[in-house]
Design a protein around this motif. Structure first.
Motif, PDB file in Angstrom:
ATOM      1  N   GLY A  56       3.535   4.078  -6.418  1.00 16.09           N
ATOM      2  CA  GLY A  56       2.445   3.277  -5.860  1.00 16.09           C
ATOM      3  C   GLY A  56       1.085   3.795  -6.258  1.00 16.09           C
ATOM      4  N   SER A  57       0.105   2.874  -6.237  1.00 14.61           N
ATOM      5  CA  SER A  57      -1.224   3.206  -6.769  1.00 14.61           C
ATOM      6  C   SER A  57      -2.148   3.886  -5.765  1.00 14.61           C
ATOM      7  N   GLN A  58      -1.981   3.583  -4.484  1.00 13.75           N
ATOM      8  CA  GLN A  58      -2.997   3.986  -3.505  1.00 13.75           C
ATOM      9  C   GLN A  58      -3.273   5.494  -3.489  1.00 13.75           C
ATOM     10  N   LEU A  59      -2.206   6.270  -3.438  1.00  9.45           N
ATOM     11  CA  LEU A  59      -2.344   7.729  -3.430  1.00  9.45           C
ATOM     12  C   LEU A  59      -3.144   8.193  -4.651  1.00  9.45           C
ATOM     13  N   ARG A  60      -2.869   7.571  -5.790  1.00 10.95           N
ATOM     14  CA  ARG A  60      -3.551   7.960  -7.034  1.00 10.95           C
ATOM     15  C   ARG A  60      -5.013   7.526  -7.018  1.00 10.95           C
ATOM     16  N   THR A  61      -5.274   6.315  -6.556  1.00  9.92           N
ATOM     17  CA  THR A  61      -6.647   5.808  -6.504  1.00  9.92           C
ATOM     18  C   THR A  61      -7.505   6.709  -5.609  1.00  9.92           C
ATOM     19  N   LEU A  62      -6.990   7.059  -4.448  1.00 10.77           N
ATOM     20  CA  LEU A  62      -7.756   7.869  -3.496  1.00 10.77           C
ATOM     21  C   LEU A  62      -7.932   9.299  -4.014  1.00 10.77           C
ATOM     22  N   ALA A  63      -6.877   9.858  -4.622  1.00 11.19           N
ATOM     23  CA  ALA A  63      -6.961  11.228  -5.122  1.00 11.19           C
ATOM     24  C   ALA A  63      -7.994  11.344  -6.246  1.00 11.19           C
ATOM     25  N   TRP A  64      -8.161  10.269  -7.007  1.00 17.33           N
ATOM     26  CA  TRP A  64      -9.169  10.279  -8.077  1.00 17.33           C
ATOM     27  C   TRP A  64     -10.552   9.899  -7.538  1.00 17.33           C
ATOM     28  N   ASP A  65     -10.683   9.779  -6.223  1.00 17.12           N
ATOM     29  CA  ASP A  65     -11.967   9.446  -5.588  1.00 17.12           C
ATOM     30  C   ASP A  65     -12.496   8.090  -6.010  1.00 17.12           C
ATOM     31  N   LEU A  66     -11.570   7.131  -6.167  1.00 19.65           N
ATOM     32  CA  LEU A  66     -11.978   5.769  -6.503  1.00 19.65           C
ATOM     33  C   LEU A  66     -11.792   4.921  -5.248  1.00 19.65           C
ATOM     34  N   GLY A  67     -12.614   3.911  -5.090  1.00 25.67           N
ATOM     35  CA  GLY A  67     -12.477   3.033  -3.927  1.00 25.67           C
ATOM     36  C   GLY A  67     -11.244   2.165  -4.104  1.00 25.67           C
ATOM     37  N   SER A  68     -10.454   2.049  -3.049  1.00 25.87           N
ATOM     38  CA  SER A  68      -9.224   1.276  -3.154  1.00 25.87           C
ATOM     39  C   SER A  68      -9.525  -0.221  -3.170  1.00 25.87           C
ATOM     40  N   GLY A  69      -8.934  -0.939  -4.125  1.00 25.55           N
ATOM     41  CA  GLY A  69      -9.120  -2.386  -4.205  1.00 25.55           C
ATOM     42  C   GLY A  69      -7.844  -3.152  -3.923  1.00 25.55           C
ATOM     43  N   ARG A  70      -6.714  -2.493  -4.135  1.00 20.68           N
ATOM     44  CA  ARG A  70      -5.411  -3.102  -3.852  1.00 20.68           C
ATOM     45  C   ARG A  70      -4.376  -1.976  -3.917  1.00 20.68           C
ATOM     46  N   HIS A  71      -3.216  -2.256  -3.359  1.00 15.34           N
ATOM     47  CA  HIS A  71      -2.140  -1.280  -3.458  1.00 15.34           C
ATOM     48  C   HIS A  71      -1.020  -1.875  -4.301  1.00 15.34           C
ATOM     49  N   ILE A  72      -0.745  -1.244  -5.427  1.00 16.15           N
ATOM     50  CA  ILE A  72       0.385  -1.676  -6.254  1.00 16.15           C
ATOM     51  C   ILE A  72       1.571  -0.821  -5.806  1.00 16.15           C
ATOM     52  N   GLU A  73       2.532  -1.463  -5.155  1.00 16.33           N
ATOM     53  CA  GLU A  73       3.584  -0.673  -4.498  1.00 16.33           C
ATOM     54  C   GLU A  73       4.539  -0.006  -5.473  1.00 16.33           C
ATOM     55  N   ARG A  74       4.889  -0.721  -6.535  1.00 16.07           N
ATOM     56  CA  ARG A  74       5.845  -0.177  -7.487  1.00 16.07           C
ATOM     57  C   ARG A  74       5.186   0.893  -8.362  1.00 16.07           C
ATOM     58  N   GLY A  75       5.976   1.888  -8.739  1.00 12.15           N
ATOM     59  CA  GLY A  75       5.487   2.867  -9.699  1.00 12.15           C
ATOM     60  C   GLY A  75       5.226   2.182 -11.027  1.00 12.15           C
ATOM     61  N   LEU A  76       4.189   2.637 -11.738  1.00 10.97           N
ATOM     62  CA  LEU A  76       3.825   2.007 -13.012  1.00 10.97           C
ATOM     63  C   LEU A  76       4.187   2.932 -14.155  1.00 10.97           C
TER      64      LEU A  76
END
Ligand SMILES: [Mn+2]
Length: 346
Positions: free
Chosen positions: A122-142
Motif C-alpha cells: 500500500g501507498s499510504q505508509l510510503r507517502t507519509l514516510a517520504w513527508d508527502l501529503g496523502s492524496g489517496r491510498h493505493i491498497e495493493r502493493g505496486l
C-alpha cells in the motif's frame, strides 16, 4: 494507441540470460514492437539475432540497476510522443500482451501488482514516510517490473528521479534487505509514495493483476496457491516475472526446489535455443524432490510448485499470527507503563 517503445536495461553480465529470453519472447508474441536495449557493458552479444527490432544502446547512465528507470523513461519520452514501456529483464512473455495494455488509455500509468504476501503493502505508509501529503491510498502493493508511461507522466517521472537520488534512499540501498524500511526498499517504493501523494493522486493507475495478468514468481508463493489452482492445466499468465535476487538461471548447488520448479523455467523452454548450451543447464530439473513434485503434477507448470507454495503460505501466516500476538502483548505493556520515548517516524 500506437505501439509502445519497449525499454530493457541490464548492467549485469550474469543476467543477460534473462535479456535474451525476453527478447526472443517479444519477437514471438509482439513482433512489431520496437525495443531499446540498454546494456552498458562491453559484451559482444549479437542481440539482433534474438529480436530484429532491437536497437542496442551501450551508453552508461548516471544511475545503475533499477534506479535508472525514471531517467531512461524521461529520455525516451523527450525524443518522441509515444507510449514507453519499461520491462524488467527478468520478465518473459508467454502470450501477446498488447490487449492487456490497451485496456488502459495513455492517461493511465500502467504497473503491476506485487504478490499478495509482501509485508506492508500500500501507498499510504510510503507517502507519509517520504513527508508527502496523502492524496489517496493505493491498497495493493505496486511493482515496477512493468511500467507504461506517456508524456502526461513526465512531472511524476522527474519527481521520482529526485527521490531515487535522495541520500537517505541511496544510503538505504547499501544496506541488507532486512534492514531497509518499507519506503526505501527499492525504486518502486518512492514511486508508490508519489502516486499516493496529493501531487499525483489524479494520475489514473492501471494495475496488472498478480496471478492473472502476471505470475510474480517471488519465493515459493509469490505465484500463489490460488493462482496456481486457477491455472492448473491451463496456460500461464501472459507475463512471467522471475522476481527476487536469485534467478532461476543462477546455477547454485543445491538449488532451491521452488526455483527449479519456477513457472519461468516452463515459459523459457520454447526459447531455449537462443541460449548457448552452457547456459541451459537450469532448464532441466536436477533434484530428486523437484522431479518427484513435477511427476505428481503431471508436468504442469502451475501445479508442480504447489506444495512448496502451500508450505510457504502456511509458514508465513503462522509467522504473521505470532507477530500479531506478540505486538498485542507489547502494546499492553506499553499502555500500562509511563511513556518515556517518542515514537519513531514510522
Ligand atoms: Mn524484476
Amino acid at each position: 494507441m500506437s505501439h509502445p517503445l519497449v525499454i530493457i536495461y541490464e548492467d549485469r553480465l550474469s543476467d543477460l540470460v534473462g535479456v535474451k529470453l525476453l527478447l526472443a519472447s517479444l519477437a514471438r508474441f509482439e513482433p512489431s514492437w520496437r525495443i531499446r536495449l540498454i546494456v552498458p557493458t562491453d559484451v559482444q552479444t549479437e542481440f539482433h539475432s534474438f529480436n530484429a527490432n532491437v536497437a542496442v544502446d551501450r551508453r552508461k547512465r548516471h544511475s545503475t540497476g533499477w534506479n535508472v528507470k525514471p531517467a531512461v523513461l524521461i529520455e525516451a519520452l523527450s525524443e518522441n510522443d509515444h507510449p514507453v514501456l519499461w520491462l524488467d529483464s527478468d520478465l518473459l512473455l508467454s502470450a501477446p500482451i498488447h490487449g492487456l495494455l490497451e485496456k488502459f488509455d495513455s492517461a493511465h500509468l500502467v504497473a503491476a501488482e506485487e504478490p499478495l504476501g509482501v509485508r506492508n503493502p500500500g501507498s499510504q505508509l510510503r507517502t507519509l514516510a517520504w513527508d508527502l501529503g496523502s492524496g489517496r491510498h493505493i491498497e495493493r502493493g505496486l511493482n515496477s517490473c512493468v511500467l507504461r508511461v506517456s508524456r502526461a507522466h513526465l512531472p511524476l517521472l522527474v519527481a521520482w528521479a529526485a527521490l531515487l537520488a535522495d541520500p537517505v534512499y541511496l544510503q538505504a540501498q547499501g544496506r541488507p534487505w532486512n534492514e531497509r524500511p518499507p519506503w526505501l526498499m527499492g525504486d518502486q517504493d518512492p514511486l508508490a509514495a508519489l502516486l499516493g501523494s496529493n501531487l499525483f493522486a489524479s494520475i489514473p493507475l492501471g494495475l496488472l493483476s498478480q496471478g492473472n495478468d502476471i505470475a510474480q514468481c517471488f519465493n515459493e508463493d509469490g505465484f500463489s496457491v490460488a493462482a496456481r489452482l486457477a491455472h492448473a492445466f491451463r496456460p500461464l499468465p501472459p507475463i512471467i516475472h522471475a522476481q527476487g535476487a536469485v534467478k532461476p538461471w543462477h546455477v547454485r548447488s543445491p538449488r532451491s526446489v521452488h526455483l527449479e520448479l519456477s513457472p519461468y523455467r516452463w515459459a523459457a523452454q520454447p526459447f531455449a535455443s537462443v541460449l548457448p548450451p552452457a547456459d541451459r543447464d537450469w532448464l532441466n530439473l536436477s533434484s530428486p524432490v523437484a522431479k518427484l513434485l513435477n511427476t505428481f503434477a503431471l508436468g504442469d507448470a502451475a501445479l508442480a510448485g504447489l506444495a512448496p507454495a502451500l508450505w510457504r503460505t502456511l509458514v508465513r501466516n503462522a509467522g504473521r499470527a505470532v507477530r500479531l500476538v506478540s505486538n498485542t502483548g507489547a502494546q499492553h505493556s506499553v499502555a500500562s507503563s509511563p511513556r518515556t520515548t517518542e515514537g519513531s517516524r514510522l
